[in-house]
Motif scaffolding. Structure first.
Motif, PDB file in Angstrom:
ATOM      1  N   PHE A 151       0.632  -1.235  -0.036  1.00 10.44           N
ATOM      2  CA  PHE A 151       0.090   0.008  -0.067  1.00 10.44           C
ATOM      3  C   PHE A 151       0.750   1.316   0.093  1.00 10.44           C
ATOM      4  O   PHE A 151       0.206   2.507   0.127  1.00 10.44           O
ATOM      5  CB  PHE A 151      -1.076   0.051   1.188  1.00 10.44           C
ATOM      6  CG  PHE A 151      -2.004  -1.064   1.097  1.00 10.44           C
ATOM      7  CD1 PHE A 151      -3.078  -1.018   0.213  1.00 10.44           C
ATOM      8  CD2 PHE A 151      -2.095  -2.105   2.000  1.00 10.44           C
ATOM      9  CE1 PHE A 151      -4.079  -1.973  -0.076  1.00 10.44           C
ATOM     10  CE2 PHE A 151      -2.844  -3.226   1.866  1.00 10.44           C
ATOM     11  CZ  PHE A 151      -3.956  -3.040   0.876  1.00 10.44           C
ATOM     12  N   ARG A 152       2.162   1.109   0.041  1.00 10.59           N
ATOM     13  CA  ARG A 152       2.935   2.292  -0.097  1.00 10.59           C
ATOM     14  C   ARG A 152       2.560   2.725  -1.727  1.00 10.59           C
ATOM     15  O   ARG A 152       2.876   2.435  -2.662  1.00 10.59           O
ATOM     16  CB  ARG A 152       4.456   1.860  -0.100  1.00 10.59           C
ATOM     17  CG  ARG A 152       5.434   2.977  -0.230  1.00 10.59           C
ATOM     18  CD  ARG A 152       6.938   2.804  -0.025  1.00 10.59           C
ATOM     19  NE  ARG A 152       6.976   2.263   1.231  1.00 10.59           N
ATOM     20  CZ  ARG A 152       7.895   1.135   1.721  1.00 10.59           C
ATOM     21  NH1 ARG A 152       8.115   0.520   0.711  1.00 10.59           N
ATOM     22  NH2 ARG A 152       7.860   0.787   2.830  1.00 10.59           N
ATOM     23  N   PRO A 153       2.590   4.511  -1.512  1.00  7.83           N
ATOM     24  CA  PRO A 153       2.608   5.165  -2.820  1.00  7.83           C
ATOM     25  C   PRO A 153       3.728   4.909  -3.723  1.00  7.83           C
ATOM     26  O   PRO A 153       4.756   5.170  -3.131  1.00  7.83           O
ATOM     27  CB  PRO A 153       2.077   6.674  -2.320  1.00  7.83           C
ATOM     28  CG  PRO A 153       2.365   6.607  -0.949  1.00  7.83           C
ATOM     29  CD  PRO A 153       2.668   5.387  -0.431  1.00  7.83           C
ATOM     30  N   GLN A 154       3.392   4.818  -5.019  1.00  6.42           N
ATOM     31  CA  GLN A 154       4.530   4.891  -5.772  1.00  6.42           C
ATOM     32  C   GLN A 154       5.047   6.060  -6.220  1.00  6.42           C
ATOM     33  O   GLN A 154       4.392   7.033  -6.531  1.00  6.42           O
ATOM     34  CB  GLN A 154       4.104   3.846  -6.968  1.00  6.42           C
ATOM     35  CG  GLN A 154       3.453   2.527  -6.785  1.00  6.42           C
ATOM     36  CD  GLN A 154       4.661   1.668  -6.382  1.00  6.42           C
ATOM     37  OE1 GLN A 154       5.949   1.894  -6.902  1.00  6.42           O
ATOM     38  NE2 GLN A 154       4.560   0.804  -5.386  1.00  6.42           N
ATOM     39  N   PRO A 155       6.236   6.284  -6.306  1.00  6.15           N
ATOM     40  CA  PRO A 155       6.746   7.584  -6.865  1.00  6.15           C
ATOM     41  C   PRO A 155       6.580   7.801  -8.232  1.00  6.15           C
ATOM     42  O   PRO A 155       6.202   6.662  -9.004  1.00  6.15           O
ATOM     43  CB  PRO A 155       8.281   7.234  -6.569  1.00  6.15           C
ATOM     44  CG  PRO A 155       8.582   5.966  -6.579  1.00  6.15           C
ATOM     45  CD  PRO A 155       7.512   5.336  -6.036  1.00  6.15           C
ATOM     46  N   PRO A 156       6.244   9.083  -8.625  1.00  6.38           N
ATOM     47  CA  PRO A 156       5.786   9.254  -9.929  1.00  6.38           C
ATOM     48  C   PRO A 156       7.306   8.978 -10.934  1.00  6.38           C
ATOM     49  O   PRO A 156       8.426   9.088 -10.646  1.00  6.38           O
ATOM     50  CB  PRO A 156       5.729  10.848  -9.942  1.00  6.38           C
ATOM     51  CG  PRO A 156       6.280  11.435  -8.878  1.00  6.38           C
ATOM     52  CD  PRO A 156       6.494  10.128  -7.907  1.00  6.38           C
ATOM     53  N   HIS A 157       6.695   8.250 -12.154  1.00 12.12           N
ATOM     54  CA  HIS A 157       7.537   7.972 -13.091  1.00 12.12           C
ATOM     55  C   HIS A 157       8.003   9.433 -13.851  1.00 12.12           C
ATOM     56  O   HIS A 157       7.470   9.914 -14.410  1.00 12.12           O
ATOM     57  CB  HIS A 157       7.108   6.992 -14.192  1.00 12.12           C
ATOM     58  CG  HIS A 157       6.556   5.752 -13.405  1.00 12.12           C
ATOM     59  ND1 HIS A 157       7.355   4.950 -13.132  1.00 12.12           N
ATOM     60  CD2 HIS A 157       5.166   5.216 -13.308  1.00 12.12           C
ATOM     61  CE1 HIS A 157       6.636   3.868 -12.538  1.00 12.12           C
ATOM     62  NE2 HIS A 157       5.290   4.048 -12.776  1.00 12.12           N
ATOM     63  N   SER A 158       9.304   9.311 -14.150  1.00 13.90           N
ATOM     64  CA  SER A 158       9.795  10.622 -14.530  1.00 13.90           C
ATOM     65  C   SER A 158      10.231   9.870 -16.341  1.00 13.90           C
ATOM     66  O   SER A 158      10.641   8.758 -16.529  1.00 13.90           O
ATOM     67  CB  SER A 158      11.347  10.808 -14.152  1.00 13.90           C
ATOM     68  OG  SER A 158      12.380   9.760 -14.226  1.00 13.90           O
ATOM     69  N   THR A 159       9.791  10.911 -17.184  1.00 14.63           N
ATOM     70  CA  THR A 159      10.146  10.519 -18.528  1.00 14.63           C
ATOM     71  C   THR A 159      11.226  11.346 -19.048  1.00 14.63           C
ATOM     72  O   THR A 159      11.461  12.260 -18.757  1.00 14.63           O
ATOM     73  CB  THR A 159       8.679  10.956 -19.325  1.00 14.63           C
ATOM     74  OG1 THR A 159       8.573  12.279 -18.961  1.00 14.63           O
ATOM     75  CG2 THR A 159       7.373  10.105 -18.734  1.00 14.63           C
ATOM     76  N   ARG A 160      12.095  10.533 -19.739  1.00 18.72           N
ATOM     77  CA  ARG A 160      13.068  11.246 -20.356  1.00 18.72           C
ATOM     78  C   ARG A 160      12.846  11.236 -21.618  1.00 18.72           C
ATOM     79  O   ARG A 160      12.544  10.442 -22.532  1.00 18.72           O
ATOM     80  CB  ARG A 160      14.459  10.439 -19.936  1.00 18.72           C
ATOM     81  CG  ARG A 160      14.819  10.283 -18.595  1.00 18.72           C
ATOM     82  CD  ARG A 160      16.105   9.444 -18.223  1.00 18.72           C
ATOM     83  NE  ARG A 160      16.400   9.441 -16.862  1.00 18.72           N
ATOM     84  CZ  ARG A 160      17.066   8.586 -16.496  1.00 18.72           C
ATOM     85  NH1 ARG A 160      17.925   8.028 -17.341  1.00 18.72           N
ATOM     86  NH2 ARG A 160      17.551   8.778 -15.093  1.00 18.72           N
ATOM     87  N   ASN A 161      13.418  12.365 -22.582  1.00 19.22           N
ATOM     88  CA  ASN A 161      13.170  12.662 -23.813  1.00 19.22           C
ATOM     89  C   ASN A 161      14.643  12.472 -24.621  1.00 19.22           C
ATOM     90  O   ASN A 161      15.598  12.461 -24.086  1.00 19.22           O
ATOM     91  CB  ASN A 161      12.669  14.238 -24.140  1.00 19.22           C
ATOM     92  CG  ASN A 161      11.353  14.254 -23.374  1.00 19.22           C
ATOM     93  OD1 ASN A 161      10.727  13.351 -23.302  1.00 19.22           O
ATOM     94  ND2 ASN A 161      10.893  15.542 -23.186  1.00 19.22           N
TER      95      ASN A 161
END
Length: 161
Positions: A151-161
């Motif tokens: 139930f731990r919140p997931q860190p936001p995914h960083s998108t690389r360009n």
């Protein structure tokens, strides 16, 4: 009852106008109207009270009849049950004498059937998986750390360009 027609009321009104006078006639008429209204209310209250007492007597008679019928039905049913029980015990005692005694002669014999034991694990296993997931039934044992991680919140995914 006294029948008052229009002609008699006109004569009474004319006599009252002459005897009482035009100044006091409205006040006397109001007083007479109030007294007649009180008399009518009193008569209606007496009629209502008489009707209530008559209805109460009828209800008491009806209640007594229903109680008597219920008592009769109760005695008939209990007599039928006693007769059926007596017949059952006599048949059991006849069978005990005929085929040998199988237990206490006072109690009826119903065979040696064991009561059905309900296996709750099988019963739980019959519940569909989708229903367990929907209602929140835990299917597996889970440690505290695993539960926290789940139930731990997931860190936001960083998108690389």
């Amino acid at each position: 009852m006294i029948d008052f027609g229009i002609d008699k009321l006109a004569i009474i009104g004319a006599v009252a106008l002459i005897v009482i006078g035009p100044e006091k006639l409205p006040r006397v008429a109001r007083t007479i109207g109030v007294l007649v209204g009180k008399a009518q209310r009193y008569v209606s209250q007496v009629q209502t009270e008489v009707n209530r007492s008559m209805e109460l007597d009828e209800l008491k008679k009806m209640k007594q009849g229903i109680e008597e019928a219920a008592h009769n039905i109760n005695t008939e049913v209990s007599a039928g049950l006693q007769e059926a029980t007596r017949d059952l015990y006599t048949e059991d005692s006849e069978m005990a004498h005929r085929y040998g005694s199988f237990g206490d002669a006072d109690t009826p014999y119903y065979g040696n059937a064991t009561p059905v034991r309900k296996n709750w694990r099988l019963k739980r296993g019959a519940t569909p998986l989708w229903y367990k997931q929907k209602s929140g039934v835990r299917r597996h044992a889970q440690s505290g750390a695993a539960r926290v991680a789940r139930f731990r919140p997931q860190p936001p995914h960083s998108t690389r360009n």
